[in-house]
Design a protein around this motif. Structure first.
Motif, PDB file in Angstrom:
ATOM      1  N   ASP A 107      30.151 -44.875  23.511  1.00 38.44           N
ATOM      2  CA  ASP A 107      29.199 -44.145  22.520  1.00 38.44           C
ATOM      3  C   ASP A 107      27.902 -43.208  23.328  1.00 38.44           C
ATOM      4  N   ASP A 108      27.795 -43.207  24.573  1.00 30.88           N
ATOM      5  CA  ASP A 108      26.812 -42.374  25.233  1.00 30.88           C
ATOM      6  C   ASP A 108      27.341 -41.056  25.307  1.00 30.88           C
ATOM      7  N   LEU A 109      29.006 -40.897  25.621  1.00 34.92           N
ATOM      8  CA  LEU A 109      29.507 -39.715  25.706  1.00 34.92           C
ATOM      9  C   LEU A 109      29.597 -39.261  24.290  1.00 34.92           C
ATOM     10  N   VAL A 110      29.400 -39.675  23.169  1.00 32.90           N
ATOM     11  CA  VAL A 110      29.444 -38.995  21.894  1.00 32.90           C
ATOM     12  C   VAL A 110      28.175 -38.474  21.731  1.00 32.90           C
ATOM     13  N   ALA A 111      27.137 -39.467  22.058  1.00 35.65           N
ATOM     14  CA  ALA A 111      25.802 -39.230  21.772  1.00 35.65           C
ATOM     15  C   ALA A 111      25.364 -37.944  22.482  1.00 35.65           C
ATOM     16  N   ALA A 112      25.935 -37.865  23.813  1.00 37.07           N
ATOM     17  CA  ALA A 112      25.648 -36.558  24.731  1.00 37.07           C
ATOM     18  C   ALA A 112      26.087 -35.200  23.957  1.00 37.07           C
ATOM     19  N   ALA A 113      27.397 -35.171  23.394  1.00 34.20           N
ATOM     20  CA  ALA A 113      27.929 -34.184  22.829  1.00 34.20           C
ATOM     21  C   ALA A 113      27.008 -33.907  21.582  1.00 34.20           C
ATOM     22  N   HIS A 114      26.476 -34.977  20.827  1.00 34.55           N
ATOM     23  CA  HIS A 114      25.810 -34.598  19.783  1.00 34.55           C
ATOM     24  C   HIS A 114      24.386 -34.204  19.979  1.00 34.55           C
ATOM     25  N   ARG A 115      23.931 -34.710  21.045  1.00 37.74           N
ATOM     26  CA  ARG A 115      22.574 -33.987  21.523  1.00 37.74           C
ATOM     27  C   ARG A 115      22.860 -32.322  21.975  1.00 37.74           C
ATOM     28  N   ALA A 116      23.990 -32.122  22.508  1.00 39.33           N
ATOM     29  CA  ALA A 116      24.256 -30.596  22.636  1.00 39.33           C
ATOM     30  C   ALA A 116      24.279 -29.847  21.380  1.00 39.33           C
ATOM     31  N   GLN A 117      24.909 -30.757  20.530  1.00 36.26           N
ATOM     32  CA  GLN A 117      25.269 -29.963  19.034  1.00 36.26           C
ATOM     33  C   GLN A 117      23.784 -29.433  18.645  1.00 36.26           C
ATOM     34  N   GLU A 173      25.956 -37.174  13.292  1.00 39.20           N
ATOM     35  CA  GLU A 173      26.289 -35.796  13.699  1.00 39.20           C
ATOM     36  C   GLU A 173      25.180 -34.658  13.375  1.00 39.20           C
ATOM     37  N   PRO A 174      24.442 -33.959  14.305  1.00 43.25           N
ATOM     38  CA  PRO A 174      23.530 -33.085  13.738  1.00 43.25           C
ATOM     39  C   PRO A 174      24.284 -31.729  13.423  1.00 43.25           C
ATOM     40  N   SER A 175      24.584 -31.451  12.039  1.00 43.48           N
ATOM     41  CA  SER A 175      25.495 -30.398  11.677  1.00 43.48           C
ATOM     42  C   SER A 175      24.554 -29.260  11.063  1.00 43.48           C
ATOM     43  N   ARG A 176      25.464 -28.019  10.772  1.00 48.37           N
ATOM     44  CA  ARG A 176      25.020 -27.203  10.017  1.00 48.37           C
ATOM     45  C   ARG A 176      24.951 -27.618   8.575  1.00 48.37           C
ATOM     46  N   ALA A 177      25.649 -28.209   7.981  1.00 49.86           N
ATOM     47  CA  ALA A 177      25.545 -29.070   6.619  1.00 49.86           C
ATOM     48  C   ALA A 177      24.224 -29.768   6.508  1.00 49.86           C
ATOM     49  N   ALA A 178      23.857 -30.429   7.289  1.00 50.01           N
ATOM     50  CA  ALA A 178      22.745 -31.213   7.498  1.00 50.01           C
ATOM     51  C   ALA A 178      21.398 -30.432   7.311  1.00 50.01           C
ATOM     52  N   LEU A 179      21.574 -29.223   8.016  1.00 50.08           N
ATOM     53  CA  LEU A 179      20.273 -28.299   8.045  1.00 50.08           C
ATOM     54  C   LEU A 179      20.371 -27.607   6.604  1.00 50.08           C
ATOM     55  N   ARG A 180      21.403 -27.196   6.103  1.00 50.97           N
ATOM     56  CA  ARG A 180      21.389 -26.573   4.759  1.00 50.97           C
ATOM     57  C   ARG A 180      21.099 -27.275   3.682  1.00 50.97           C
TER      58      ARG A 180
END
Length: 259
Positions: A62-72, A159-166
């Motif tokens: 999970d830490d690796l996925v979370a790191a990628a999400h933080r980068a997003q 996931e922090p996404s463009r859709a969430a911001l929209r």
């Protein structure tokens, strides 16, 4: 060759790519340079998104996925800032008569005063301008809403996404969270704040929000989180942002002390 064209995705270190986008946006002086920063941030977002999907496909920790999400989230925040800058640049160009009021047709000046580029040449569509204005207006009324939206997604493991911001922008619009650009028809006594007043309200709003959050318990949690984040790829970026914010806070405190 643009900065984006010079970027090699496979060999580009993701934290460096994000830092590059932030640096480009910070130093951007023209609409074209803001656009390039937006493109690099968008590239970083896409790379981080693919990395997160790959880690999930590999059933990674999970830490690796979370790191990628933080980068997003980092990349998306920079991209959102660039879009807000573009909204301001575009509206200013309209006010100067360099862009037609309906959103196209005439010229949008870039770095070289002797060269004019159409909005199509710059890669701007009307829907992108509309989205940029919505992001800017939501952030102007509720400072920090973009970062909070991203942080809430991260805290819930989403996931922090463009859709969430929209969705955030649409929700803000439905709540009427748009800055008044002219006197309200319902209140003839309303006077829009000056740029100076709006800037000061932004400062005090940030200070109040942080002061309300910064209980002993929350600060203790943050300190523990800081230690845990020491080995993450983006710790240096976080440390730099904190240092810059601390310097700004110190300057504002000096204003008060000098009164």
């Amino acid at each position: 060759m643009t900065a984006l064209a010079a970027t090699s995705t496979p060999s580009q270190d993701l934290p460096s790519l994000i830092e590059r986008a932030a640096s480009m946006l910070s130093g951007a002086k023209t609409a074209a340079e803001v656009l390039e920063a937006r493109e690099v941030a968008g590239l970083a977002y896409d790379v981080a998104k693919r990395a997160a999907r790959l880690q999930r496909a590999k059933s990674a920790h999970d830490d690796l996925v979370a790191a990628a999400h933080r980068a997003q989230a980092h990349a998306l925040e920079i991209e959102a800032r660039a879009k807000r800058r573009l909204a301001d640049e575009y509206d200013a160009a309209q006010a100067r008569g360099e862009v037609a009021g309906h959103g196209g047709g005439r010229n949008f000046k870039v770095a070289n005063g002797n060269v004019e580029t159409t909005t199509a040449d710059l890669g701007l569509r009307r829907d992108q301008i509309h989205e940029a204005r919505q992001l800017r207006d939501a952030e102007a009324v509720d400072p920090g809403i973009v970062r909070r939206t991203l942080d809430e997604r991260l805290e819930h493991g989403e996931e922090p996404s463009r859709a969430a911001l929209r969705k955030m922008v649409v929700d803000a619009a439905m709540r009427g969270m748009r800055p008044q650009r002219r006197a309200s028809r319902r209140n003839p006594l309303y006077v829009a704040p000056t740029p100076e007043q709006a800037a000061w309200r932004h400062v005090t709003g940030v200070f109040r929000a942080f002061a309300e959050w910064a209980s002993d318990e929350n600060l203790a949690l943050a300190r523990k989180g800081m230690r845990e984040a020491g080995d993450t790829p983006f710790h240096d970026l976080d440390a730099r942002a904190i240092a810059q914010g601390s310097a700004a806070f110190t300057t504002i405190k000096e204003w008060f002390d000098a009164r």
